[in-house]
Write a protein that holds these residues in place. Structure first.
Motif, PDB file in Angstrom:
ATOM      1  N   ALA A   1     -27.553  -9.324  28.321  1.00 34.71           N
ATOM      2  CA  ALA A   1     -28.243  -8.596  27.250  1.00 34.71           C
ATOM      3  C   ALA A   1     -27.543  -7.262  26.973  1.00 34.71           C
ATOM      4  N   LEU A   2     -27.188  -6.554  28.029  1.00 35.96           N
ATOM      5  CA  LEU A   2     -26.524  -5.258  27.862  1.00 35.96           C
ATOM      6  C   LEU A   2     -25.109  -5.396  27.314  1.00 35.96           C
ATOM      7  N   SER A   3     -24.426  -6.476  27.688  1.00 35.74           N
ATOM      8  CA  SER A   3     -23.041  -6.650  27.237  1.00 35.74           C
ATOM      9  C   SER A   3     -22.945  -6.955  25.743  1.00 35.74           C
ATOM     10  N   ALA A   4     -24.056  -7.236  25.108  1.00 32.18           N
ATOM     11  CA  ALA A   4     -24.061  -7.470  23.664  1.00 32.18           C
ATOM     12  C   ALA A   4     -23.824  -6.174  22.887  1.00 32.18           C
ATOM     13  N   PHE A   5     -23.970  -5.053  23.569  1.00 30.13           N
ATOM     14  CA  PHE A   5     -23.773  -3.754  22.937  1.00 30.13           C
ATOM     15  C   PHE A   5     -22.425  -3.180  23.371  1.00 30.13           C
TER      16      PHE A   5
ATOM     17  N   LYS B   1     -21.909 -14.917  15.146  1.00 30.72           N
ATOM     18  CA  LYS B   1     -22.102 -13.682  15.932  1.00 30.72           C
ATOM     19  C   LYS B   1     -23.305 -13.842  16.860  1.00 30.72           C
ATOM     20  N   LEU B   2     -24.459 -14.151  16.325  1.00 28.80           N
ATOM     21  CA  LEU B   2     -25.693 -14.406  17.086  1.00 28.80           C
ATOM     22  C   LEU B   2     -26.130 -13.254  18.004  1.00 28.80           C
ATOM     23  N   THR B   3     -25.609 -12.051  17.789  1.00 27.81           N
ATOM     24  CA  THR B   3     -25.859 -10.936  18.702  1.00 27.81           C
ATOM     25  C   THR B   3     -27.342 -10.669  18.899  1.00 27.81           C
ATOM     26  N   THR B   4     -28.081 -10.519  17.820  1.00 31.62           N
ATOM     27  CA  THR B   4     -29.515 -10.222  17.935  1.00 31.62           C
ATOM     28  C   THR B   4     -30.254 -11.377  18.592  1.00 31.62           C
ATOM     29  N   PHE B   5     -29.945 -12.585  18.161  1.00 29.25           N
ATOM     30  CA  PHE B   5     -30.623 -13.764  18.706  1.00 29.25           C
ATOM     31  C   PHE B   5     -30.365 -13.899  20.209  1.00 29.25           C
ATOM     32  N   ILE B   6     -29.101 -13.730  20.603  1.00 27.91           N
ATOM     33  CA  ILE B   6     -28.751 -13.872  22.018  1.00 27.91           C
ATOM     34  C   ILE B   6     -29.351 -12.735  22.843  1.00 27.91           C
ATOM     35  N   THR B   7     -29.403 -11.551  22.275  1.00 26.19           N
ATOM     36  CA  THR B   7     -30.019 -10.425  22.991  1.00 26.19           C
ATOM     37  C   THR B   7     -31.495 -10.701  23.250  1.00 26.19           C
ATOM     38  N   VAL B   8     -32.201 -11.182  22.235  1.00 23.80           N
ATOM     39  CA  VAL B   8     -33.624 -11.531  22.399  1.00 23.80           C
ATOM     40  C   VAL B   8     -33.763 -12.655  23.422  1.00 23.80           C
ATOM     41  N   TYR B   9     -32.913 -13.661  23.331  1.00 24.51           N
ATOM     42  CA  TYR B   9     -32.919 -14.771  24.289  1.00 24.51           C
ATOM     43  C   TYR B   9     -32.736 -14.253  25.713  1.00 24.51           C
ATOM     44  N   ASN B  10     -31.757 -13.373  25.904  1.00 22.28           N
ATOM     45  CA  ASN B  10     -31.493 -12.832  27.239  1.00 22.28           C
ATOM     46  C   ASN B  10     -32.672 -12.008  27.758  1.00 22.28           C
ATOM     47  N   ILE B  11     -33.297 -11.241  26.901  1.00 21.79           N
ATOM     48  CA  ILE B  11     -34.472 -10.457  27.310  1.00 21.79           C
ATOM     49  C   ILE B  11     -35.613 -11.393  27.704  1.00 21.79           C
ATOM     50  N   LEU B  12     -35.794 -12.460  26.947  1.00 23.47           N
ATOM     51  CA  LEU B  12     -36.826 -13.455  27.303  1.00 23.47           C
ATOM     52  C   LEU B  12     -36.492 -14.129  28.629  1.00 23.47           C
ATOM     53  N   GLN B  13     -35.212 -14.415  28.863  1.00 18.71           N
ATOM     54  CA  GLN B  13     -34.804 -15.024  30.138  1.00 18.71           C
ATOM     55  C   GLN B  13     -35.055 -14.066  31.300  1.00 18.71           C
ATOM     56  N   VAL B  14     -34.786 -12.778  31.097  1.00 21.90           N
ATOM     57  CA  VAL B  14     -35.061 -11.786  32.140  1.00 21.90           C
ATOM     58  C   VAL B  14     -36.549 -11.747  32.426  1.00 21.90           C
ATOM     59  N   THR B  15     -37.352 -11.710  31.378  1.00 21.29           N
ATOM     60  CA  THR B  15     -38.812 -11.662  31.531  1.00 21.29           C
ATOM     61  C   THR B  15     -39.327 -12.898  32.261  1.00 21.29           C
ATOM     62  N   TYR B  16     -38.840 -14.071  31.858  1.00 23.42           N
ATOM     63  CA  TYR B  16     -39.278 -15.313  32.487  1.00 23.42           C
ATOM     64  C   TYR B  16     -38.816 -15.378  33.945  1.00 23.42           C
ATOM     65  N   SER B  17     -37.598 -14.923  34.209  1.00 22.87           N
ATOM     66  CA  SER B  17     -37.087 -14.902  35.588  1.00 22.87           C
ATOM     67  C   SER B  17     -37.902 -13.940  36.448  1.00 22.87           C
ATOM     68  N   CYS B  18     -38.351 -12.825  35.868  1.00 24.59           N
ATOM     69  CA  CYS B  18     -39.226 -11.894  36.597  1.00 24.59           C
ATOM     70  C   CYS B  18     -40.537 -12.585  36.965  1.00 24.59           C
ATOM     71  N   ALA B  19     -41.077 -13.351  36.020  1.00 25.79           N
ATOM     72  CA  ALA B  19     -42.323 -14.088  36.298  1.00 25.79           C
ATOM     73  C   ALA B  19     -42.096 -15.113  37.410  1.00 25.79           C
ATOM     74  N   LEU B  20     -40.971 -15.826  37.359  1.00 22.97           N
ATOM     75  CA  LEU B  20     -40.655 -16.805  38.413  1.00 22.97           C
ATOM     76  C   LEU B  20     -40.461 -16.120  39.759  1.00 22.97           C
TER      77      LEU B  20
END
Length: 184
Positions: free
Chosen positions: A157-161, A33-52
């Motif tokens: 991240a949103l599609s996980a819900f 399933k990995l839902t929680t893990f992937i959601t956290v990963y996606n949020i981190l990717q969004v945050t890192y992409s914002c920094a970039l």
């Protein structure tokens, strides 16, 4: 950055896992399933992409959209551009996880030649740019790509819900945004 060997090993490990070992391992297992893990990963990717995106916009606002070749002759500018590209390279390495998640979730229809080629190529192209000639000309495309990734990973991240999927009408526009750099 001295040697391509670590990147060769990373690329080989990635390809062996996503093309052979991962599917073989998952053959007799249910998809993770990995839902929680992937959601956290996606949020981190969004945050890192914002920094970039911030780094890229800062470089563009400081040095202009298209700089002259003599701009890169100053050590300060070359350092700022090189650091920005290095951060971007790190993002390309972490994005290999996308494919690994597809394999572990048995979403093999997502593991296409184009997907694997794109992730491998972007990582190598960024490494080559860093190794041989960090160029200001790549800043705009990296900044544009980071913006697209903010939208894309937010969608993921949103599609996980399941309750939110009916509001995610904009998936087809993400693909269109991903293709924009190829038409610039």
């Amino acid at each position: 950055m001295k040697s391509p060997l670590p990147l060769i090993l990373l690329t080989a490990s990635y390809l062996i896992f996503v093309l052979k070992l991962g599917p073989k391992y998952m053959e007799t297992r249910k998809p993770f399933k990995l839902t929680t893990f992937i959601t956290v990963y996606n949020i981190l990717q969004v945050t890192y992409s914002c920094a970039l995106l911030f780094i890229g916009l800062n470089l563009i606002s400081t040095y202009g959209l298209l700089s002259s070749s003599c701009l890169m002759e100053t050590e300060d500018t070359k350092w700022n551009v090189t650091v920005g590209i290095y951060y971007y390279f790190f993002a390309k390495v972490t994005e290999l996880m996308d494919t690994i998640f597809f394999v572990l979730r048995k979403k093999y229809n997502q593991v296409t030649f184009l997907h694997i080629y794109h992730h491998s190529l972007m990582m190598w192209a960024t490494w080559i740019s860093l190794k041989y000639e960090p160029s200001y000309g790549t800043v705009f495309l990296g900044t544009l790509n980071s913006f697209v990734h903010i939208i894309m990973y937010t969608y993921y991240a949103l599609s996980a819900f399941p309750d939110l999927t009916k509001y995610l009408w904009w998936k087809k526009y993400i693909t269109m945004m991903q293709l924009v750099p190829f038409n610039v």
